[in-house]
Design a protein around this motif. Structure first.
Motif, PDB file in Angstrom:
ATOM      1  N   TYR A 117       0.854  -1.178   0.000  1.00  0.00           N
ATOM      2  CA  TYR A 117       0.000   0.000   0.000  1.00  0.00           C
ATOM      3  C   TYR A 117       0.892   1.230   0.000  1.00  0.00           C
ATOM      4  O   TYR A 117       1.984   1.215   0.549  1.00  0.00           O
ATOM      5  CB  TYR A 117      -0.911   0.003   1.238  1.00  0.00           C
ATOM      6  N   GLY A 118       0.436   2.296  -0.611  1.00  0.00           N
ATOM      7  CA  GLY A 118       1.243   3.494  -0.778  1.00  0.00           C
ATOM      8  C   GLY A 118       1.892   3.996   0.495  1.00  0.00           C
ATOM      9  O   GLY A 118       1.313   3.923   1.575  1.00  0.00           O
ATOM     10  N   GLY A 119       3.118   4.498   0.345  1.00  0.00           N
ATOM     11  CA  GLY A 119       3.849   5.064   1.475  1.00  0.00           C
ATOM     12  C   GLY A 119       5.253   4.517   1.617  1.00  0.00           C
ATOM     13  O   GLY A 119       5.972   4.904   2.525  1.00  0.00           O
ATOM     14  N   GLY A 120       5.657   3.632   0.726  1.00  0.00           N
ATOM     15  CA  GLY A 120       7.038   3.150   0.701  1.00  0.00           C
ATOM     16  C   GLY A 120       7.646   3.510  -0.639  1.00  0.00           C
ATOM     17  O   GLY A 120       7.016   3.302  -1.680  1.00  0.00           O
ATOM     18  N   PHE A 121       8.839   4.080  -0.636  1.00  0.00           N
ATOM     19  CA  PHE A 121       9.448   4.556  -1.887  1.00  0.00           C
ATOM     20  C   PHE A 121      10.948   4.267  -1.867  1.00  0.00           C
ATOM     21  O   PHE A 121      11.618   4.538  -0.868  1.00  0.00           O
ATOM     22  CB  PHE A 121       9.223   6.065  -2.036  1.00  0.00           C
ATOM     23  N   PRO A 122      11.480   3.703  -2.962  1.00  0.00           N
ATOM     24  CA  PRO A 122      12.918   3.403  -3.000  1.00  0.00           C
ATOM     25  C   PRO A 122      13.755   4.675  -3.103  1.00  0.00           C
ATOM     26  O   PRO A 122      13.403   5.608  -3.820  1.00  0.00           O
ATOM     27  CB  PRO A 122      13.075   2.555  -4.261  1.00  0.00           C
ATOM     28  N   ILE A 123      14.855   4.705  -2.372  1.00  0.00           N
ATOM     29  CA  ILE A 123      15.833   5.781  -2.508  1.00  0.00           C
ATOM     30  C   ILE A 123      16.890   5.262  -3.475  1.00  0.00           C
ATOM     31  O   ILE A 123      17.565   4.271  -3.194  1.00  0.00           O
ATOM     32  CB  ILE A 123      16.463   6.152  -1.155  1.00  0.00           C
ATOM     33  N   GLY A 127      23.354   5.381 -10.934  1.00  0.00           N
ATOM     34  CA  GLY A 127      24.526   4.560 -11.179  1.00  0.00           C
ATOM     35  C   GLY A 127      24.768   3.491 -10.127  1.00  0.00           C
ATOM     36  O   GLY A 127      25.600   2.616 -10.315  1.00  0.00           O
ATOM     37  N   SER A 128      24.031   3.557  -9.012  1.00  0.00           N
ATOM     38  CA  SER A 128      24.206   2.570  -7.939  1.00  0.00           C
ATOM     39  C   SER A 128      22.949   1.763  -7.670  1.00  0.00           C
ATOM     40  O   SER A 128      23.013   0.717  -7.050  1.00  0.00           O
ATOM     41  CB  SER A 128      24.607   3.261  -6.636  1.00  0.00           C
ATOM     42  N   GLY A 129      21.804   2.270  -8.065  1.00  0.00           N
ATOM     43  CA  GLY A 129      20.543   1.574  -7.815  1.00  0.00           C
ATOM     44  C   GLY A 129      19.951   1.943  -6.470  1.00  0.00           C
ATOM     45  O   GLY A 129      20.296   2.969  -5.874  1.00  0.00           O
ATOM     46  N   ILE A 130      19.075   1.082  -5.990  1.00  0.00           N
ATOM     47  CA  ILE A 130      18.376   1.341  -4.731  1.00  0.00           C
ATOM     48  C   ILE A 130      19.331   1.142  -3.558  1.00  0.00           C
ATOM     49  O   ILE A 130      19.932   0.085  -3.421  1.00  0.00           O
ATOM     50  CB  ILE A 130      17.147   0.427  -4.590  1.00  0.00           C
ATOM     51  N   ILE A 131      19.444   2.188  -2.741  1.00  0.00           N
ATOM     52  CA  ILE A 131      20.343   2.118  -1.581  1.00  0.00           C
ATOM     53  C   ILE A 131      19.595   2.285  -0.267  1.00  0.00           C
ATOM     54  O   ILE A 131      20.168   2.127   0.805  1.00  0.00           O
ATOM     55  CB  ILE A 131      21.495   3.156  -1.680  1.00  0.00           C
ATOM     56  N   GLY A 132      18.322   2.610  -0.360  1.00  0.00           N
ATOM     57  CA  GLY A 132      17.544   2.831   0.854  1.00  0.00           C
ATOM     58  C   GLY A 132      16.069   2.890   0.554  1.00  0.00           C
ATOM     59  O   GLY A 132      15.636   2.758  -0.594  1.00  0.00           O
ATOM     60  N   ILE A 133      15.297   3.105   1.624  1.00  0.00           N
ATOM     61  CA  ILE A 133      13.839   3.156   1.493  1.00  0.00           C
ATOM     62  C   ILE A 133      13.304   4.224   2.435  1.00  0.00           C
ATOM     63  O   ILE A 133      13.725   4.322   3.585  1.00  0.00           O
ATOM     64  CB  ILE A 133      13.207   1.791   1.832  1.00  0.00           C
ATOM     65  N   ILE A 134      12.369   5.019   1.914  1.00  0.00           N
ATOM     66  CA  ILE A 134      11.638   5.976   2.725  1.00  0.00           C
ATOM     67  C   ILE A 134      10.220   5.459   2.886  1.00  0.00           C
ATOM     68  O   ILE A 134       9.604   5.059   1.906  1.00  0.00           O
ATOM     69  CB  ILE A 134      11.660   7.391   2.088  1.00  0.00           C
ATOM     70  N   THR A 135       9.719   5.425   4.118  1.00  0.00           N
ATOM     71  CA  THR A 135       8.343   4.988   4.345  1.00  0.00           C
ATOM     72  C   THR A 135       7.616   5.997   5.215  1.00  0.00           C
ATOM     73  O   THR A 135       8.191   6.594   6.120  1.00  0.00           O
ATOM     74  CB  THR A 135       8.276   3.590   5.003  1.00  0.00           C
TER      75      THR A 135
END
Length: 158
Positions: A117-123, A127-135
């Motif tokens: 469900y909405g509210g999680g977004f990849p950081i 050039g490196s890809g996903i390194i974190g997550i904001i929720t």
């Protein structure tokens, strides 16, 4: 909602994921992002919980007055879905609504552990890809997603 409307929203979310990316991301960037989201929520009279991870390590966590342990649980569920899918949790929600098969059902995942469900977004670092997550948790799933996107756009000037 029509299939075309789902397709338009899905395309919008993909575009957000592809454009709202950092050149580099530090713990100081996490602090800036977290404080920006809190500021936007306060200005809108909203109460949210927020979590940011960097390489799997929690570097920012805040629960505004009015949030509870339930919000904390939703942060975890959304983070796990982003981590598995490499997509925003709102994208997965929309995809499930369009097809009639939820992300959890399609992947045989326990709904008490994974929350598409909405509210999680990849950081993403270019050039490196996903390194974190904001929720974010506390609003409707669409509003949680939009709050993250608004903050990222403000910081990244996009």
């Amino acid at each position: 909602m029509s299939i075309e409307s789902f397709d338009q929203k899905l395309e919008m979310v993909i575009q957000e994921e592809e454009t709202l990316q950092y050149a580099s991301f530090t713990n100081e960037d996490a602090l800036e992002l977290g404080l920006k989201i809190i500021d936007l929520a306060k200005k809108a009279g909203q109460s949210i919980a927020i979590d940011i991870t960097n390489h799997g390590v929690q570097v920012f966590h805040y629960m505004m007055t009015g949030t509870t342990q339930v919000n904390n649980e939703w942060l975890e569920r959304k983070r796990r879905v982003v981590s598995l899918s490499n997509h925003s949790s709102y994208y997965l929600e929309l995809e499930g609504a369009k097809t009639g098969i939820t992300y959890n059902d399609r992947n045989l995942l326990d709904a008490s552990i994974y929350g598409p469900y909405g509210g999680g977004f990849p950081i993403v670092v270019q050039g490196s890809g996903i390194i974190g997550i904001i929720t974010v948790s506390g609003l409707t799933s669409e509003e949680d997603h939009e709050l993250i996107v608004k903050a990222l756009r403000s910081i990244l000037n996009k």
